[in-house]
Design a protein around this motif. Structure first.
Motif, PDB file in Angstrom:
ATOM      1  N   ASN A 176       0.815  -1.219   0.000  1.00 48.22           N
ATOM      2  CA  ASN A 176       0.000   0.000   0.000  1.00 48.22           C
ATOM      3  C   ASN A 176       0.848   1.268   0.000  1.00 48.22           C
ATOM      4  O   ASN A 176       0.441   2.299   0.541  1.00 48.22           O
ATOM      5  CB  ASN A 176      -0.981   0.015   1.184  1.00 48.22           C
ATOM      6  CG  ASN A 176      -2.098   1.034   0.999  1.00 48.22           C
ATOM      7  OD1 ASN A 176      -2.573   1.254  -0.120  1.00 48.22           O
ATOM      8  ND2 ASN A 176      -2.518   1.662   2.083  1.00 48.22           N
ATOM      9  N   ARG A 178       2.427   3.952  -2.560  1.00 51.53           N
ATOM     10  CA  ARG A 178       2.235   4.408  -3.934  1.00 51.53           C
ATOM     11  C   ARG A 178       3.375   5.334  -4.348  1.00 51.53           C
ATOM     12  O   ARG A 178       3.814   6.166  -3.559  1.00 51.53           O
ATOM     13  CB  ARG A 178       0.885   5.138  -4.061  1.00 51.53           C
ATOM     14  CG  ARG A 178      -0.292   4.268  -3.657  1.00 51.53           C
ATOM     15  CD  ARG A 178      -1.623   4.967  -3.839  1.00 51.53           C
ATOM     16  NE  ARG A 178      -1.754   6.179  -3.037  1.00 51.53           N
ATOM     17  CZ  ARG A 178      -1.700   7.415  -3.506  1.00 51.53           C
ATOM     18  NH1 ARG A 178      -1.489   7.635  -4.793  1.00 51.53           N
ATOM     19  NH2 ARG A 178      -1.840   8.455  -2.698  1.00 51.53           N
ATOM     20  N   ASP A 228      -5.506  10.855  -0.446  1.00 50.25           N
ATOM     21  CA  ASP A 228      -6.319   9.687  -0.791  1.00 50.25           C
ATOM     22  C   ASP A 228      -7.160   9.895  -2.041  1.00 50.25           C
ATOM     23  O   ASP A 228      -7.798   8.950  -2.516  1.00 50.25           O
ATOM     24  CB  ASP A 228      -7.229   9.323   0.389  1.00 50.25           C
ATOM     25  CG  ASP A 228      -6.458   8.712   1.545  1.00 50.25           C
ATOM     26  OD1 ASP A 228      -5.322   8.239   1.319  1.00 50.25           O
ATOM     27  OD2 ASP A 228      -6.980   8.705   2.680  1.00 50.25           O
ATOM     28  N   SER A 230      -6.014  10.089  -4.832  1.00 46.81           N
ATOM     29  CA  SER A 230      -5.339   9.266  -5.851  1.00 46.81           C
ATOM     30  C   SER A 230      -5.041   7.865  -5.311  1.00 46.81           C
ATOM     31  O   SER A 230      -4.051   7.246  -5.697  1.00 46.81           O
ATOM     32  CB  SER A 230      -4.042   9.944  -6.297  1.00 46.81           C
ATOM     33  OG  SER A 230      -3.171  10.144  -5.186  1.00 46.81           O
ATOM     34  N   SER A 231      -5.910   7.354  -4.464  1.00 47.31           N
ATOM     35  CA  SER A 231      -5.626   6.110  -3.726  1.00 47.31           C
ATOM     36  C   SER A 231      -5.435   4.878  -4.610  1.00 47.31           C
ATOM     37  O   SER A 231      -4.849   3.890  -4.163  1.00 47.31           O
ATOM     38  CB  SER A 231      -6.749   5.841  -2.721  1.00 47.31           C
ATOM     39  OG  SER A 231      -8.006   5.769  -3.372  1.00 47.31           O
ATOM     40  N   TYR A 232      -5.905   4.913  -5.853  1.00 50.50           N
ATOM     41  CA  TYR A 232      -5.743   3.752  -6.743  1.00 50.50           C
ATOM     42  C   TYR A 232      -4.781   4.067  -7.884  1.00 50.50           C
ATOM     43  O   TYR A 232      -4.851   3.487  -8.952  1.00 50.50           O
ATOM     44  CB  TYR A 232      -7.114   3.321  -7.285  1.00 50.50           C
ATOM     45  CG  TYR A 232      -7.152   1.920  -7.857  1.00 50.50           C
ATOM     46  CD1 TYR A 232      -6.704   0.821  -7.140  1.00 50.50           C
ATOM     47  CD2 TYR A 232      -7.667   1.692  -9.141  1.00 50.50           C
ATOM     48  CE1 TYR A 232      -6.745  -0.454  -7.667  1.00 50.50           C
ATOM     49  CE2 TYR A 232      -7.724   0.414  -9.686  1.00 50.50           C
ATOM     50  CZ  TYR A 232      -7.262  -0.656  -8.940  1.00 50.50           C
ATOM     51  OH  TYR A 232      -7.311  -1.924  -9.472  1.00 50.50           O
ATOM     52  N   MET A 233      -3.864   4.986  -7.648  1.00 47.41           N
ATOM     53  CA  MET A 233      -2.878   5.362  -8.651  1.00 47.41           C
ATOM     54  C   MET A 233      -1.474   5.087  -8.153  1.00 47.41           C
ATOM     55  O   MET A 233      -1.088   5.545  -7.080  1.00 47.41           O
ATOM     56  CB  MET A 233      -3.001   6.860  -8.989  1.00 47.41           C
ATOM     57  CG  MET A 233      -4.271   7.234  -9.710  1.00 47.41           C
ATOM     58  SD  MET A 233      -4.428   9.024  -9.944  1.00 47.41           S
ATOM     59  CE  MET A 233      -3.031   9.355 -11.037  1.00 47.41           C
ATOM     60  N   THR A 234      -0.718   4.351  -8.926  1.00 46.46           N
ATOM     61  CA  THR A 234       0.710   4.179  -8.648  1.00 46.46           C
ATOM     62  C   THR A 234       1.437   3.879  -9.955  1.00 46.46           C
ATOM     63  O   THR A 234       0.861   3.327 -10.896  1.00 46.46           O
ATOM     64  CB  THR A 234       0.964   3.083  -7.604  1.00 46.46           C
ATOM     65  OG1 THR A 234       2.314   3.203  -7.120  1.00 46.46           O
ATOM     66  CG2 THR A 234       0.745   1.680  -8.151  1.00 46.46           C
TER      67      THR A 234
END
Length: 246
Positions: A176, A178, A228, A230-234
């Motif tokens: 978790n 990023r 958060d 951009s919580s699903y961006m990496t």
């Protein structure tokens, strides 16, 4: 209780005494974060932290030194209790055509930008892996996408930061943590405003929006990547260029 997108979070920002780094610190503080500024210039970073006020600490250091980078991380943890965001922003320029560029100037730029970003990413990721969360933001440049005349060192380093960001993001995503990159275009800072007018004008001609960006326009994107939202961006690379090189 602090409010904002970064309420209760602690961020380390390298190259934080001026320009984009300082603007990021201002924006993060406004959103509830505590910040540790790193910069080579001890006097400038102390003044910047004092100007920012409560919740800001300045630390003099060299991003090409693993010990100095570790000291930044340790300051964040010792002073504020955590490290939640790392912004690897420190940079220099040593422009010249490849024919005229001293080898030393190539090495200096590569070390500050690429090695410095690697050291900062590594140090922050070590802490963030253990706590199971964190956001690392690496400052690339549109020069790392297109290449600029007289910047074989800078363009190579900024392109390398993209590869580093993507590879590192794959290593720590399962924890978790990023890691994302920003590629600014022409941003109005002391460094860019020192350009010869002819160079400035040629760059402006390439921007569909017809203006240079402001440091806070990079800071707002950094805030998005730190929060958060951009919580699903990496592993992403965000261009902030006014449409340059679409």
């Amino acid at each position: 209780m602090a409010e904002g997108l970064l309420a209760g979070k602690t961020a380390v920002i390298t190259g934080g005494a001026q320009g984009i780094g300082y603007a990021i610190a201002e924006r993060f503080l406004a959103e509830g974060a505590r910040v540790v500024l790193g910069d080579m210039n001890a006097e400038a970073v102390a003044e910047a932290a004092a100007k920012l006020g409560d919740g800001a600490v300045g630390v003099a250091g060299d991003v090409t030194s693993a010990d100095d980078v570790a000291a930044l991380v340790e300051t964040a943890i010792d002073t504020f209790g955590s490290l939640d965001v790392m912004v690897n922003n420190a940079g220099i320029t040593r422009d010249a055509t490849m024919r005229k560029m001293p080898e030393e100037h190539f090495d200096q730029v590569m070390n500050v930008h690429l090695k410095g970003t690697w050291l900062g990413t590594r140090a922050a990721a070590e802490v963030m892996r253990e706590q199971g969360s964190g956001s690392i933001i690496n400052m690339s440049s549109i020069s790392g996408k297109v290449g600029n005349l007289g910047q074989t060192n800078y363009s190579a380093a900024k392109a390398g930061i993209v590869g580093l960001t993507k590879a590192a993001a794959k290593e720590v995503a399962f924890k978790n943590v990023r890691i994302n990159a920003i590629q600014p275009g022409l941003i109005r800072t002391a460094m860019t405003e020192a350009m010869p007018q002819k160079v400035w004008d040629s760059k402006m001609a390439e921007i569909p929006m017809g203006r240079a960006g402001e440091p806070d326009e990079i800071a707002k994107v950094a805030l998005f990547l730190a929060s958060d939202l951009s919580s699903y961006m990496t592993g992403t690379v965000t261009e902030v260029t006014g449409g340059r090189y679409m």
